[in-house]
Scaffold this active site. Structure first.
Site, PDB file in Angstrom:
ATOM      1  N   ARG A  24      -3.770  11.071   4.943  1.00  0.00           N
ATOM      2  CA  ARG A  24      -2.649  12.012   4.934  1.00  0.00           C
ATOM      3  C   ARG A  24      -1.775  11.891   3.690  1.00  0.00           C
ATOM      4  O   ARG A  24      -1.184  12.867   3.249  1.00  0.00           O
ATOM      5  CB  ARG A  24      -1.761  11.745   6.145  1.00  0.00           C
ATOM      6  CG  ARG A  24      -2.310  12.147   7.454  1.00  0.00           C
ATOM      7  CD  ARG A  24      -1.259  11.863   8.499  1.00  0.00           C
ATOM      8  NE  ARG A  24       0.031  12.383   8.073  1.00  0.00           N
ATOM      9  CZ  ARG A  24       0.436  13.629   8.235  1.00  0.00           C
ATOM     10  NH1 ARG A  24      -0.334  14.480   8.852  1.00  0.00           N
ATOM     11  NH2 ARG A  24       1.621  14.009   7.815  1.00  0.00           N
ATOM     12  N   ARG A  30       1.818  14.594  13.420  1.00  0.00           N
ATOM     13  CA  ARG A  30       2.319  14.359  12.062  1.00  0.00           C
ATOM     14  C   ARG A  30       2.354  15.608  11.177  1.00  0.00           C
ATOM     15  O   ARG A  30       1.562  15.736  10.234  1.00  0.00           O
ATOM     16  CB  ARG A  30       1.520  13.239  11.390  1.00  0.00           C
ATOM     17  CG  ARG A  30       1.653  11.934  12.111  1.00  0.00           C
ATOM     18  CD  ARG A  30       0.895  10.830  11.435  1.00  0.00           C
ATOM     19  NE  ARG A  30       1.545  10.323  10.233  1.00  0.00           N
ATOM     20  CZ  ARG A  30       1.009   9.418   9.447  1.00  0.00           C
ATOM     21  NH1 ARG A  30      -0.166   8.920   9.717  1.00  0.00           N
ATOM     22  NH2 ARG A  30       1.651   8.989   8.385  1.00  0.00           N
ATOM     23  N   PRO A  31       3.278  16.539  11.449  1.00  0.00           N
ATOM     24  CA  PRO A  31       3.378  17.747  10.629  1.00  0.00           C
ATOM     25  C   PRO A  31       3.889  17.448   9.210  1.00  0.00           C
ATOM     26  O   PRO A  31       4.350  16.347   8.928  1.00  0.00           O
ATOM     27  CB  PRO A  31       4.407  18.596  11.387  1.00  0.00           C
ATOM     28  CG  PRO A  31       5.195  17.634  12.198  1.00  0.00           C
ATOM     29  CD  PRO A  31       4.299  16.462  12.491  1.00  0.00           C
ATOM     30  N   CYS A  72      -3.838  13.138  13.190  1.00  0.00           N
ATOM     31  CA  CYS A  72      -4.430  11.834  12.904  1.00  0.00           C
ATOM     32  C   CYS A  72      -4.294  10.982  14.147  1.00  0.00           C
ATOM     33  O   CYS A  72      -3.723  11.412  15.140  1.00  0.00           O
ATOM     34  CB  CYS A  72      -3.767  11.174  11.705  1.00  0.00           C
ATOM     35  SG  CYS A  72      -2.158  10.507  12.093  1.00  0.00           S
ATOM     36  N   ARG A 109      -8.382  -0.424   4.990  1.00  0.00           N
ATOM     37  CA  ARG A 109      -7.478   0.579   4.423  1.00  0.00           C
ATOM     38  C   ARG A 109      -6.157  -0.046   3.998  1.00  0.00           C
ATOM     39  O   ARG A 109      -5.500   0.474   3.092  1.00  0.00           O
ATOM     40  CB  ARG A 109      -7.180   1.676   5.453  1.00  0.00           C
ATOM     41  CG  ARG A 109      -8.361   2.544   5.776  1.00  0.00           C
ATOM     42  CD  ARG A 109      -7.952   3.687   6.663  1.00  0.00           C
ATOM     43  NE  ARG A 109      -6.978   4.550   5.995  1.00  0.00           N
ATOM     44  CZ  ARG A 109      -6.518   5.684   6.493  1.00  0.00           C
ATOM     45  NH1 ARG A 109      -6.956   6.107   7.656  1.00  0.00           N
ATOM     46  NH2 ARG A 109      -5.639   6.407   5.844  1.00  0.00           N
ATOM     47  N   LYS A 127       0.836  -1.212   0.000  1.00  0.00           N
ATOM     48  CA  LYS A 127       0.000   0.000   0.000  1.00  0.00           C
ATOM     49  C   LYS A 127       0.866   1.255   0.000  1.00  0.00           C
ATOM     50  O   LYS A 127       0.629   2.191  -0.759  1.00  0.00           O
ATOM     51  CB  LYS A 127      -0.899  -0.005   1.250  1.00  0.00           C
ATOM     52  CG  LYS A 127      -1.500   1.357   1.574  1.00  0.00           C
ATOM     53  CD  LYS A 127      -2.256   1.375   2.888  1.00  0.00           C
ATOM     54  CE  LYS A 127      -1.430   1.533   4.122  1.00  0.00           C
ATOM     55  NZ  LYS A 127      -1.289   2.877   4.677  1.00  0.00           N
ATOM     56  N   ASN A 128       1.877   1.279   0.860  1.00  0.00           N
ATOM     57  CA  ASN A 128       2.660   2.512   1.013  1.00  0.00           C
ATOM     58  C   ASN A 128       3.643   2.742  -0.134  1.00  0.00           C
ATOM     59  O   ASN A 128       4.316   3.764  -0.180  1.00  0.00           O
ATOM     60  CB  ASN A 128       3.381   2.525   2.364  1.00  0.00           C
ATOM     61  CG  ASN A 128       2.396   2.754   3.495  1.00  0.00           C
ATOM     62  OD1 ASN A 128       1.255   3.153   3.260  1.00  0.00           O
ATOM     63  ND2 ASN A 128       2.825   2.494   4.721  1.00  0.00           N
ATOM     64  N   ASP A 174       5.326   0.445  11.811  1.00  0.00           N
ATOM     65  CA  ASP A 174       4.069  -0.155  11.350  1.00  0.00           C
ATOM     66  C   ASP A 174       3.920  -1.616  11.777  1.00  0.00           C
ATOM     67  O   ASP A 174       2.898  -2.245  11.481  1.00  0.00           O
ATOM     68  CB  ASP A 174       3.951  -0.039   9.817  1.00  0.00           C
ATOM     69  CG  ASP A 174       3.736   1.391   9.372  1.00  0.00           C
ATOM     70  OD1 ASP A 174       3.405   2.243  10.220  1.00  0.00           O
ATOM     71  OD2 ASP A 174       3.910   1.677   8.172  1.00  0.00           O
ATOM     72  N   LEU A 211       8.610  19.301   6.808  1.00  0.00           N
ATOM     73  CA  LEU A 211       9.774  18.871   6.017  1.00  0.00           C
ATOM     74  C   LEU A 211       9.446  18.851   4.518  1.00  0.00           C
ATOM     75  O   LEU A 211      10.299  19.148   3.679  1.00  0.00           O
ATOM     76  CB  LEU A 211      10.249  17.483   6.465  1.00  0.00           C
ATOM     77  CG  LEU A 211      10.666  17.372   7.942  1.00  0.00           C
ATOM     78  CD1 LEU A 211      10.976  15.927   8.305  1.00  0.00           C
ATOM     79  CD2 LEU A 211      11.887  18.254   8.216  1.00  0.00           C
TER      80      LEU A 211
HETATM   81  C1  EPZ Z   1       4.860   6.787   6.165  1.00  0.00           C
HETATM   82  O1  EPZ Z   1       4.185   7.888   6.740  1.00  0.00           O
HETATM   83  C2  EPZ Z   1       3.855   5.659   6.092  1.00  0.00           C
HETATM   84  N1  EPZ Z   1       2.736   6.065   5.252  1.00  0.00           N
HETATM   85  C3  EPZ Z   1       3.396   5.291   7.481  1.00  0.00           C
HETATM   86  O2  EPZ Z   1       2.530   4.168   7.362  1.00  0.00           O
HETATM   87  C4  EPZ Z   1       4.601   4.901   8.332  1.00  0.00           C
HETATM   88  O3  EPZ Z   1       4.183   4.670   9.662  1.00  0.00           O
HETATM   89  C5  EPZ Z   1       5.639   6.031   8.312  1.00  0.00           C
HETATM   90  O4  EPZ Z   1       5.980   6.379   6.952  1.00  0.00           O
HETATM   91  C6  EPZ Z   1       6.923   5.694   9.037  1.00  0.00           C
HETATM   92  O5  EPZ Z   1       7.502   4.553   8.460  1.00  0.00           O
HETATM   93  C7  EPZ Z   1       2.865   6.015   3.936  1.00  0.00           C
HETATM   94  O6  EPZ Z   1       3.881   5.620   3.388  1.00  0.00           O
HETATM   95  C8  EPZ Z   1       1.679   6.411   3.127  1.00  0.00           C
HETATM   96  P1  EPZ Z   1       7.232  10.014   8.043  1.00  0.00           P
HETATM   97  P2  EPZ Z   1       4.820   9.336   6.685  1.00  0.00           P
HETATM   98  O7  EPZ Z   1       7.151  11.312   7.322  1.00  0.00           O
HETATM   99  O8  EPZ Z   1       5.556   9.502   5.416  1.00  0.00           O
HETATM  100  C9  EPZ Z   1       7.795  13.340  11.420  1.00  0.00           C
HETATM  101  C10 EPZ Z   1       0.636   2.795   7.960  1.00  0.00           C
HETATM  102  O9  EPZ Z   1       0.113   2.262   8.975  1.00  0.00           O
HETATM  103  N2  EPZ Z   1       7.633  14.351  10.366  1.00  0.00           N
HETATM  104  O10 EPZ Z   1       8.352   9.102   7.722  1.00  0.00           O
HETATM  105  O11 EPZ Z   1       3.751  10.307   7.006  1.00  0.00           O
HETATM  106  C11 EPZ Z   1       6.535  12.549  11.674  1.00  0.00           C
HETATM  107  O12 EPZ Z   1       5.642  13.245  12.512  1.00  0.00           O
HETATM  108  C12 EPZ Z   1       1.314   4.125   8.066  1.00  0.00           C
HETATM  109  O13 EPZ Z   1       0.607   2.279   6.846  1.00  0.00           O
HETATM  110  C13 EPZ Z   1       7.824  15.683  10.658  1.00  0.00           C
HETATM  111  O14 EPZ Z   1       8.119  16.060  11.788  1.00  0.00           O
HETATM  112  O15 EPZ Z   1       5.847   9.245   7.905  1.00  0.00           O
HETATM  113  C14 EPZ Z   1       7.088  11.306  12.284  1.00  0.00           C
HETATM  114  O16 EPZ Z   1       7.356  11.522  13.638  1.00  0.00           O
HETATM  115  C15 EPZ Z   1       0.838   5.086   9.046  1.00  0.00           C
HETATM  116  N3  EPZ Z   1       7.653  16.600   9.655  1.00  0.00           N
HETATM  117  C16 EPZ Z   1       8.400  11.100  11.536  1.00  0.00           C
HETATM  118  O17 EPZ Z   1       8.716  12.382  10.980  1.00  0.00           O
HETATM  119  C17 EPZ Z   1       7.323  16.231   8.379  1.00  0.00           C
HETATM  120  O18 EPZ Z   1       7.198  17.120   7.514  1.00  0.00           O
HETATM  121  C18 EPZ Z   1       8.369  10.088  10.410  1.00  0.00           C
HETATM  122  O19 EPZ Z   1       7.243  10.324   9.607  1.00  0.00           O
HETATM  123  C19 EPZ Z   1       7.160  14.875   8.095  1.00  0.00           C
HETATM  124  C20 EPZ Z   1       7.312  13.939   9.099  1.00  0.00           C
END
Ligand code: EPZ
Length: 426
Positions: free
Chosen positions: A98, A127-128, A122, A404, A22-23, A312, A131
């Site tokens: 998101r 989850r900002p 969420c 989902r 999915k991701n 995950d 970045l």
């Molecule tokens: C991806 O989310 C996945 N979703 C998530 O899968 C997964 O948990 C996550 O990566 C971590 O592996 C998809 O790929 C669609 P991140 P993503 O940006 O990209 C912080 C599932 O169950 N951050 O790597 O949103 C953030 O808050 C899910 O399938 C910032 O601070 O995750 C987190 O603490 C849910 N600022 C960390 O970074 C930003 O601009 C990592 O988040 C972006 C992120």
């Protein structure tokens, strides 16, 4: 609302086909916005999140043809973004998922503007997207926030730049990578996410004509091109599904083959499972997994970006550890508030105490069936795992979370001997 009913206690035995990730599919679908030609994606699972992103892309003007899979091989999506009807991603669609924010980079790179709703909070934390925005600004986009929307513009196109991510982010790496492919000149993405889904996206982009070096590493070098083209791409297997089913087999004391699974996708998970007393081995068609007669052994777990143990799979390993011999300390370093499954597992007899970002799990002899519910996808499936192992009946509410991200969950488990069914509410 539909529920899942499980009669626990039966070992899983058989073959479980692993679906496409999915991701990986979600960013790949967004990448279709980068070209006017057709992007063909194969091994696409049938999931609610993919339908949600299809709706969003369709309202941007992307033509989508979907051919369903046959249960063994996934479906096919043909996406053509010949012209774009509008560059706004509205709140009503973005708030549902998101990952919708992944349209931002491609839209601004190809059309010079995008207006995308801020996703908001969420169930697993704040989850900002800062970045994503800083990366696009570094590529020369002008960003403003207005009435809950990100307004991004780059009327004269994006320009290559060096972007050092202060923290690993899967989504920000994907968004900036897609944008950089159409920027003028070279971009360097440092401390980029190394998740297999990012590498899968990068490979597809190369197939579309992008210049990317360092795929699979933390440093991605992108040579911008004027135009990208159509291609066909097979989606990488879902490593979270692999890990989830491996743990389902382990917790029931069964033995199964995960068809299409690969070691390189779950290295840290396989090592940890080995320490916990679960054997994982390569087979001709995938990976075998089995737990012998002994009880599972408690091991400590810390979630980390790839190649570390994935967040995950944190809820699922917690379920496994809840019936292991001894104690296990599980530390969540990626998301705050990702322990919503703890009180529900407690209702099934698990002994878990949360202290800040860590959960101390003291193994109990057995879990007992109960009515449970969860507020996100992985927490929900951790309760299904608990139900498969528990004595008596478990009812998991809010099944839409499972839909989902897990394709044909009940069918895959039932084919291996689980007594599991969906109870449809009128
Ligand atoms: C991806 O989310 C996945 N979703 C998530 O899968 C997964 O948990 C996550 O990566 C971590 O592996 C998809 O790929 C669609 P991140 P993503 O940006 O990209 C912080 C599932 O169950 N951050 O790597 O949103 C953030 O808050 C899910 O399938 C910032 O601070 O995750 C987190 O603490 C849910 N600022 C960390 O970074 C930003 O601009 C990592 O988040 C972006 C992120």
């Amino acid at each position: 609302m539909d529920r899942i009913r499980i009669q626990g206690g039966l070992p899983l035995k058989g073959r479980i086909p692993i679906s496409g990730a999915k991701n990986a599919v979600l960013p790949l679908m967004a990448a279709s916005l980068l070209t006017q030609e057709t992007l063909l994606l194969d091994n696409v699972p049938d999931l609610a999140d993919i339908a949600t992103l299809s709706t969003l892309l369709a309202q941007h003007g992307v033509e989508i043809q979907s051919t369903p899979g046959n249960g063994l091989s996934g479906g096919r999506l043909a996406l053509t973004a010949r012209e774009i009807a509008n560059t706004t991603a509205p709140y009503d669609l973005v708030r549902k998922m998101r990952a919708s924010v992944l349209v931002l980079g491609p839209l601004v790179a190809r059309f010079g503007k995008a207006r995308v709703s801020l996703p908001g909070g969420c169930a697993i934390g704040t989850r900002p997207v800062d970045l994503h925005l800083k990366g696009l600004e570094a590529l020369g986009a002008h960003i403003e926030l207005d009435a809950g929307y990100i307004e991004a513009s780059a009327p004269r196109g994006l320009k290559g730049a060096e972007i050092i991510f202060p923290q690993v982010s899967v989504g920000a790496t994907e968004n900036i990578l897609m944008a950089a492919t159409l920027a003028k000149g070279e971009s360097l993405l440092v401390n980029a996410a190394r998740e297999p889904e990012v590498a899968d996206l990068a490979r597809c982009l190369v197939g579309m004509g992008a210049g990317i070096e360092g795929i699979g590493t933390g440093t991605l070098r992108v040579q911008g091109v004027d135009e990208l083209y159509g291609t066909s791409h097979r989606v990488v297997p879902d490593r979270i599904e692999i890990g989830t089913y491996a743990m389902a087999v382990a917790i029931t004391g069964g033995e199964a083959e995960l068809v299409g699974a690969r070691f390189d996708l779950i290295g840290a998970v396989a090592t940890l499972l080995g320490e916990a007393g679960v054997a994982v081995w390569a087979t001709e068609d995938g990976l075998g997994v089995a737990r012998g007669n002994g009880r599972l052994i408690g091991v400590d777990v810390m979630t980390e970006p790839f190649p570390g143990f994935p967040t995950d799979l944190q809820a699922q390993i917690m379920t496994l550890m809840s019936v292991a011999e001894g104690a296990s300390m599980i530390t969540e370093t990626i998301f705050e508030n990702r322990f919503m499954h703890v009180p529900e597992l407690g209702r099934m007899g698990a002994n878990i105490n949360v202290h800040g970002a860590s959960a101390m799990v003291r193994g109990v002899g057995a879990l007992k069936g109960a009515q449970v519910m969860a507020t996100d996808l992985r927490a929900s499936v951790s309760l299904v795992l608990a139900g498969l192992a528990a004595a008596g009946e478990t009812i998991v509410n809010r099944v839409y979370h499972l839909d989902r991200g897990y394709e044909r969950l009940e069918a895959k488990l039932a084919a291996c001997g689980a007594r599991i069914e969906r109870v449809r509410n009128p």
